[in-house]
Write a protein that holds these residues in place. Sequence first.
Motif, PDB file in Angstrom:
ATOM      1  N   UNK A   1      10.687   3.270   0.950  1.00 43.71           N
ATOM      2  CA  UNK A   1       9.849   3.284  -0.250  1.00 43.71           C
ATOM      3  C   UNK A   1      10.086   4.557  -1.066  1.00 43.71           C
ATOM      4  N   UNK A   2      10.627   5.576  -0.418  1.00 41.97           N
ATOM      5  CA  UNK A   2      10.960   6.811  -1.145  1.00 41.97           C
ATOM      6  C   UNK A   2      11.899   6.508  -2.318  1.00 41.97           C
TER       7      UNK A   2
ATOM      8  N   UNK B   1      -0.707   5.343  -5.861  1.00 41.40           N
ATOM      9  CA  UNK B   1      -1.386   4.194  -5.262  1.00 41.40           C
ATOM     10  C   UNK B   1      -0.409   3.046  -5.046  1.00 41.40           C
ATOM     11  N   UNK B   2       0.403   2.756  -6.049  1.00 42.44           N
ATOM     12  CA  UNK B   2       1.366   1.665  -5.950  1.00 42.44           C
ATOM     13  C   UNK B   2       2.393   1.937  -4.855  1.00 42.44           C
ATOM     14  N   UNK B   3       2.895   3.166  -4.786  1.00 43.37           N
ATOM     15  CA  UNK B   3       3.898   3.506  -3.777  1.00 43.37           C
ATOM     16  C   UNK B   3       3.319   3.355  -2.365  1.00 43.37           C
TER      17      UNK B   3
ATOM     18  N   UNK C   1       6.282  15.113  -0.679  1.00 41.04           N
ATOM     19  CA  UNK C   1       7.717  14.912  -0.444  1.00 41.04           C
ATOM     20  C   UNK C   1       7.941  14.144   0.871  1.00 41.04           C
ATOM     21  N   UNK C   2       9.160  13.671   1.071  1.00 37.03           N
ATOM     22  CA  UNK C   2       9.473  12.772   2.182  1.00 37.03           C
ATOM     23  C   UNK C   2       9.137  13.409   3.528  1.00 37.03           C
ATOM     24  N   UNK C   3       9.449  14.681   3.711  1.00 34.19           N
ATOM     25  CA  UNK C   3       9.191  15.342   4.994  1.00 34.19           C
ATOM     26  C   UNK C   3       7.704  15.326   5.330  1.00 34.19           C
TER      27      UNK C   3
END
Length: 341
Positions: A150-151, A161-163, A249-251
């Motif tokens: 999803x990133x 919210x959507x993510x 962020x992803x981490x």
Amino acid sequence: MDLKRIFIKDACPTKIGGQAIIEGIMMRGADRTATVIRLPDKSLHIKTEKLPKPSKLAKIPILRGVAAFVSSLVIGTKILMYSADVLESYEEPGEGQEEQIETAGGGRFAAWLERKFGEKALWNFMIYTSVMFAVLFTVGIFIVLPTALVHLCSRFTESEILLNLIEGFLRIIMFVVYVLLIRRMKDIRRVFQFHGAEHKCIHCFENGLELTPANCQQFYTLHPRCGTSFLMFVMVISLVLFSLLGWPNLFWRIASRLLLIPVIAGLSYELLRWAGRSDGIIVKALSLPGLYLQKLTTCEPDDEHLEVAIAAMKAVMVDESEPVFVGKCDLDGNLIPGTEE
């Protein structure tokens, strides 16, 4: 789906639960477990074991859910490995199979561990290693992977919210697809039949009927206290909680997901306990996703599956002073004299 046949008004909920295994069922009662396996010759192998005394965590909300989750993983893996060993011991080795059986289980390291610390240490090592890899696989596939995938969507929208919603629904879709795929396997389908037999048997017991295949068959294969519903609660609660964390962020997203796993497991456990002893409208609504998922993880059992469930159920419905045993049993879960191991 008739919810009145799942949340049965006059039923008396119990704490007895179970787990479908390879060619059998493990029932967990107040003070012991009973594992009954259908052998190739159609006889029944049984093993009963005392449960450890509940820890202090068992009385603390949320924390007791984490403790129960870990305990279920360990006991469940142990029982699965045991059922595989029992069935293998009753098979006739084919040409060249003897050597494979002798060397299976870890090679030189396993042999060294057994020589140095004994067979029990080897068994414990295999159990906890299997649990560790199962947890790592589950976390990697159903927690980390959806977050990473999803990133990529963040390039197309900045809505946090959507993510988070996309991530949550992707996780659920991946799990459902996984269940649909393994359901097509013949051996897994038999496990799902034993799963359905477990639920029917518990329904029959909680409704005060005599435990017979005919009485059990009148009930649904769906039950509000099923572990499958627990998994669905985990995914739904994680969707809500993760949405409250924004979109760092992803981490930090991956780290936050991992750190919240115990909290999610604890909340899911409390929700499952509530669903098991209540039949209110809110409980029914919250239970629906898990019940629909149970339609995939259970199949209609035959009488032979129900006989296994009934034998396991009766074996845990005894006084705590009764001794544990291993051997062959009759349809009432009683040890057949002369077959003890």
